[in-house]
Design an enzyme around this catalytic site. Structure first.
Site, mmCIF file in Angstrom:
data_model
loop_
_atom_site.group_PDB
_atom_site.id
_atom_site.type_symbol
_atom_site.label_atom_id
_atom_site.label_comp_id
_atom_site.label_asym_id
_atom_site.label_seq_id
_atom_site.Cartn_x
_atom_site.Cartn_y
_atom_site.Cartn_z
ATOM 1 N N ASP A 44 11.363 -6.769 -0.754
ATOM 2 C CA ASP A 44 11.095 -7.603 -1.927
ATOM 3 C C ASP A 44 9.940 -8.571 -1.662
ATOM 4 O O ASP A 44 9.734 -9.002 -0.527
ATOM 5 C CB ASP A 44 12.381 -8.384 -2.265
ATOM 6 C CG ASP A 44 12.311 -9.002 -3.649
ATOM 7 O OD1 ASP A 44 11.451 -8.605 -4.453
ATOM 8 O OD2 ASP A 44 13.133 -9.904 -3.925
ATOM 9 N N HIS A 61 1.891 -4.198 -3.537
ATOM 10 C CA HIS A 61 2.572 -2.931 -3.214
ATOM 11 C C HIS A 61 1.763 -2.145 -2.180
ATOM 12 O O HIS A 61 2.320 -1.539 -1.275
ATOM 13 C CB HIS A 61 2.794 -2.106 -4.478
ATOM 14 C CG HIS A 61 3.675 -2.800 -5.488
ATOM 15 N ND1 HIS A 61 4.887 -3.343 -5.164
ATOM 16 C CD2 HIS A 61 3.503 -3.064 -6.819
ATOM 17 C CE1 HIS A 61 5.438 -3.899 -6.247
ATOM 18 N NE2 HIS A 61 4.609 -3.748 -7.259
ATOM 19 N N LEU A 155 14.726 9.899 13.909
ATOM 20 C CA LEU A 155 14.982 8.869 12.888
ATOM 21 C C LEU A 155 15.079 9.505 11.492
ATOM 22 O O LEU A 155 14.205 10.269 11.081
ATOM 23 C CB LEU A 155 13.853 7.826 12.904
ATOM 24 C CG LEU A 155 13.963 6.729 11.845
ATOM 25 C CD1 LEU A 155 15.164 5.827 12.095
ATOM 26 C CD2 LEU A 155 12.678 5.909 11.786
#
Ligand code: FPP
Length: 274
Positions: A44, A61, A155
């Site tokens: 956020d 972004h 991962l």
């Protein structure tokens, strides 16, 4: 009266506690059992990062993608097995079309650019969320990434796109209700395991640690079922500024917590000396 000089305490990167180790040194000292299996992140503050610099939100972004790259590397380095990134919520469609298209474009190009590299590193990609409504470019990138990395064992990166926990739960309830209506399922057989098996995250362990950046302290419809016993760490910096050291600090904070799951003690309670 004169003050005697005192040694100034070093504060953590969040300026919320004193630390005696650098994050990297701290990572070396966290015992394996105290490294969370699954870290989920609510990324956020991209908009605020950009607006604070007089830039359009999409610049935030874009910078956020760099933080994604740093975080994936840090997660691999730390031994975390699953990393979930909340990239686009089912409520984010309410944003201006330019911003929505920009985020989708960034996600698609990130996957296209990193896929071969991540595949070589044995990483697995998976999307959670509603596919319906996504544009063809991002959908194609996600589908290809999932197919190419399906058998990888390193991962496991889960990207939550067009995801909302209430919608996910409602969809699971619909499937179960249909099975009951068809006579294929006894309502008394519905238990927590069965509900979990009907969520997008089936097969993925619940998050141990949820990190949210930007200082906001809420879950915002993210993994409401799965995060029932997650430890929450809120970091007062915007996502584009998130880095490897902050990730390690969050793991250190997690390792210091005493998870009890409703019981009275946990083996982790002893692991406080770092
Ligand atoms: C929240 O910040 C961030 C988003 C809704 C988008 C997150 C997307 C990225 C980091 C880009 C790409 C993702 C991947 C996985 C490659 P906000 O815009 O809500 O910030 P604000 O609260 O300050 O407005």
């Amino acid at each position: 009266m004169t003050c005697s000089p005192t040694k100034k305490k070093k504060l953590c990167r969040f300026n919320c506690c004193s630390v005696s180790n650098t994050p990297s040194a701290l990572m070396n000292r966290i015992p394996d059992p105290a490294v969370p299996t699954h870290v989920a992140i609510i990324m956020d503050g991209n908009g605020r990062w950009a607006i604070g610099r007089g830039l359009g939100r999409i610049f935030g972004h874009r910078k956020g993608v760099e933080a994604v790259r740093r975080t994936v590397d840090a997660a691999r380095e730390s031994g975390v097995r699953y990393l979930t990134l909340f990239a686009f919520s089912s409520e984010n469609w309410r944003r201006p079309a330019d911003e929505v298209n920009g985020i989708m474009e960034l996600i698609a190009s990130f996957i296209e650019r990193e896929l071969d590299n991540y595949h070589r590193q044995n990483m697995r990609f998976q999307m959670i969320g509603e596919r319906h409504g996504l544009g063809p470019k991002v959908l194609a990138a996600l589908t290809r990434a999932e197919a190419q990395t399906r058998d990888n064992t390193g991962l496991h990166v889960v990207v939550a796109i067009n995801y909302g926990a209430r919608g996910e739960l409602a969809s699971a309830m619909r499937v179960l209700a249909r099975k009951v209506a068809e006579g294929a399922l006894d309502p008394d057989a519905i238990d927590e395991t069965m509900v979990g098996e009907h969520l997008d995250t089936f097969g993925i362990p619940d998050p141990d640690l949820v990190i949210r950046t930007s200082g906001e302290q809420r879950l915002s419809n993210f993994m409401l079922w799965q995060a029932a016993y997650a430890e929450l760490v809120f970091i007062p910096c915007n996502w584009p500024d998130f880095d490897r050291d902050m990730f390690f600090e969050a793991l250190g904070e997690y390792a210091r917590r005493n998870r009890r799951f409703g019981a009275v003690s946990s083996p982790q309670a002893a692991l406080t000396d770092f």
